[in-house]
Design an enzyme around this catalytic site. Structure first.
Site, PDB file in Angstrom:
ATOM      1  N   GLU A  56      -4.947  -5.058  10.623  1.00 45.95           N
ATOM      2  CA  GLU A  56      -3.901  -4.049  10.829  1.00 45.95           C
ATOM      3  C   GLU A  56      -4.159  -3.311  12.137  1.00 45.95           C
ATOM      4  O   GLU A  56      -4.984  -2.382  12.178  1.00 45.95           O
ATOM      5  CB  GLU A  56      -3.919  -3.040   9.684  1.00 45.95           C
ATOM      6  CG  GLU A  56      -3.728  -3.659   8.319  1.00 45.95           C
ATOM      7  CD  GLU A  56      -3.225  -2.630   7.319  1.00 45.95           C
ATOM      8  OE1 GLU A  56      -2.127  -2.842   6.799  1.00 45.95           O
ATOM      9  OE2 GLU A  56      -3.901  -1.617   7.095  1.00 45.95           O
TER      10      GLU A  56
ATOM     11  N   GLU B 198      -6.582   4.526   7.975  1.00 48.63           N
ATOM     12  CA  GLU B 198      -6.425   5.960   7.672  1.00 48.63           C
ATOM     13  C   GLU B 198      -7.720   6.519   7.071  1.00 48.63           C
ATOM     14  O   GLU B 198      -8.067   7.684   7.307  1.00 48.63           O
ATOM     15  CB  GLU B 198      -5.221   6.163   6.743  1.00 48.63           C
ATOM     16  CG  GLU B 198      -3.916   6.017   7.517  1.00 48.63           C
ATOM     17  CD  GLU B 198      -2.771   5.398   6.737  1.00 48.63           C
ATOM     18  OE1 GLU B 198      -2.804   5.405   5.497  1.00 48.63           O
ATOM     19  OE2 GLU B 198      -1.834   4.891   7.385  1.00 48.63           O
TER      20      GLU B 198
ATOM     21  N   SER C  67       3.855  -2.026  10.134  1.00 47.33           N
ATOM     22  CA  SER C  67       5.321  -1.987  10.285  1.00 47.33           C
ATOM     23  C   SER C  67       6.003  -3.299   9.906  1.00 47.33           C
ATOM     24  O   SER C  67       7.010  -3.672  10.506  1.00 47.33           O
ATOM     25  CB  SER C  67       5.713  -1.561  11.707  1.00 47.33           C
ATOM     26  OG  SER C  67       5.272  -0.251  11.961  1.00 47.33           O
TER      27      SER C  67
ATOM     28  N   GLY D 137       2.843   2.294  10.664  1.00 46.92           N
ATOM     29  CA  GLY D 137       3.745   3.427  10.477  1.00 46.92           C
ATOM     30  C   GLY D 137       4.502   3.827  11.730  1.00 46.92           C
ATOM     31  O   GLY D 137       5.108   4.888  11.789  1.00 46.92           O
TER      32      GLY D 137
ATOM     33  N   LYS E  89       0.140   4.202  -0.243  1.00 43.95           N
ATOM     34  CA  LYS E  89      -0.514   5.376   0.356  1.00 43.95           C
ATOM     35  C   LYS E  89      -0.302   6.587  -0.571  1.00 43.95           C
ATOM     36  O   LYS E  89      -0.240   6.412  -1.782  1.00 43.95           O
ATOM     37  CB  LYS E  89      -0.023   5.600   1.790  1.00 43.95           C
ATOM     38  CG  LYS E  89      -0.114   4.292   2.606  1.00 43.95           C
ATOM     39  CD  LYS E  89       0.036   4.450   4.075  1.00 43.95           C
ATOM     40  CE  LYS E  89      -0.131   3.091   4.755  1.00 43.95           C
ATOM     41  NZ  LYS E  89      -0.057   3.136   6.198  1.00 43.95           N
TER      42      LYS E  89
ATOM     43  N   HIS F 156      -9.327   0.976   5.136  1.00 47.09           N
ATOM     44  CA  HIS F 156      -8.028   1.176   5.786  1.00 47.09           C
ATOM     45  C   HIS F 156      -8.205   2.098   6.987  1.00 47.09           C
ATOM     46  O   HIS F 156      -9.026   3.023   6.949  1.00 47.09           O
ATOM     47  CB  HIS F 156      -7.018   1.762   4.787  1.00 47.09           C
ATOM     48  CG  HIS F 156      -5.624   1.757   5.331  1.00 47.09           C
ATOM     49  ND1 HIS F 156      -5.189   2.721   6.214  1.00 47.09           N
ATOM     50  CD2 HIS F 156      -4.596   0.896   5.163  1.00 47.09           C
ATOM     51  CE1 HIS F 156      -3.930   2.436   6.550  1.00 47.09           C
ATOM     52  NE2 HIS F 156      -3.549   1.340   5.929  1.00 47.09           N
TER      53      HIS F 156
ATOM     54  N   ASN G  56       0.867  -1.178   0.000  1.00 50.43           N
ATOM     55  CA  ASN G  56       0.000   0.000   0.000  1.00 50.43           C
ATOM     56  C   ASN G  56       0.905   1.230   0.000  1.00 50.43           C
ATOM     57  O   ASN G  56       1.483   1.578   1.024  1.00 50.43           O
ATOM     58  CB  ASN G  56      -0.901  -0.037   1.245  1.00 50.43           C
ATOM     59  CG  ASN G  56      -1.781   1.189   1.346  1.00 50.43           C
ATOM     60  OD1 ASN G  56      -1.858   1.996   0.410  1.00 50.43           O
ATOM     61  ND2 ASN G  56      -2.452   1.353   2.472  1.00 50.43           N
TER      62      ASN G  56
END
Ligand SMILES: O=C[C@H](O)COP(=O)(O)O
Length: 248
Positions: A165, A96, A211, A171, A12, A94, A10
């Site tokens: 996730e 985010e 990560s 991240g 992003k 996701h 991904n």
């Protein structure tokens, strides 16, 4: 039959044409484990470009889409458009999208339903925040998020990959330990067994994301219920090849 290992990258909101060329050249060089399925999630504006240069053994995914085919939805893209430029997957839900853009379970489900209706395959993301984990609510949260997807998925489980996730691992450099990830994956599979069917629980692929690096991927990939990864930062780097090859 065993579950085919599936690794998603991904990107992003990262990359320009130069960087994309480097990433694709690196993937072409590989070599990539032929037993692993590879999907790269690219910014919408580069979907057609990436599709035009990516080798056939790599599928292209959008990172989001809207819930209807067309209309007055400024700034959005539809599954029909994603398919039209040759991409075959979309990443939905996701964290985010959920936290920064306020997407709730019901909207994610509507998007999943429409993407599947249109013939796209879906990486559906779920995962708890640190606060939820510390409050002992990990299972409650991931079961709730998965339950919301059931009517949307219907009989299309073969076109869906779940991505677990944990938000605290995304991240942050704090990868979940293999034991932490395996625990949640096993509980999810058990929940699917009880709430969908044993066949689907056996067959559904559950990726871990958060990560993942070349250094952590092998141990995670060896866990029995981890069927691949959804990789953010490291998917922009040469080590993505090592992650694809985690179980080779
Ligand atoms: O979709 C990918 C995840 O958000 C993981 O991102 P990360 O590998 O940079 O932690």
């Amino acid at each position: 039959m065993g579950r085919k290992f599936v690794v998603g990258g991904n990107w992003k909101m990262n990359g320009d044409k130069n960087q994309i060329n480097e990433i694709i050249n690196n993937l072409k060089k590989g070599p990539l484990d032929p037993n692993a399925e590879v999907i790269i999630g690219v910014p919408a504006i580069y979907l057609a470009y990436v599709k035009s240069i990516a080798p056939d053994n790599i599928s292209v995914a959008a990172q989001n889409c809207w819930k209807v085919a067309k209309g007055a939805f400024t700034g959005e893209i539809s599954p029909a458009m994603i398919k039209d430029v040759g991409a075959t997957w979309v990443i939905l839900g996701h964290s985010e999208r959920r936290t920064i853009f306020g997407e709730k379970d019901d909207l994610v489900a509507e998007k999943v339903a429409h993407a599947l209706e249109c013939g796209l395959k879906v990486i559906a993301c779920i995962g708890e925040t640190l606060e939820e984990r510390e409050a002992g609510k990990t299972e409650e949260v991931v079961f709730r998020q998965t339950k919301a997807l059931l009517p949307a998925i219907g009989n299309n489980w073969d076109k869906v990959v779940l991505a677990y996730e944990p938000v605290w691992a995304i991240g942050t450099g704090k990868t979940a330990t293999p034991a932490q990830a395996q625990d949640v994956h096993a509980s999810l599979r058990d929940w699917i067994l009880k709430n969908v069917s044993s066949d689907i629980a056996q067959a559904v692929r559950i990726q871990y994301g958060g990560s993942v690096t070349g250094a952590t991927c092998k141990e995670l990939g060896a866990c029995p219920d981890i069927d691949g990864f959804l990789v953010g930062g490291a998917s922009l780097k040469p080590e993505f090849v090592d992650i694809v090859n985690a179980t080779a």
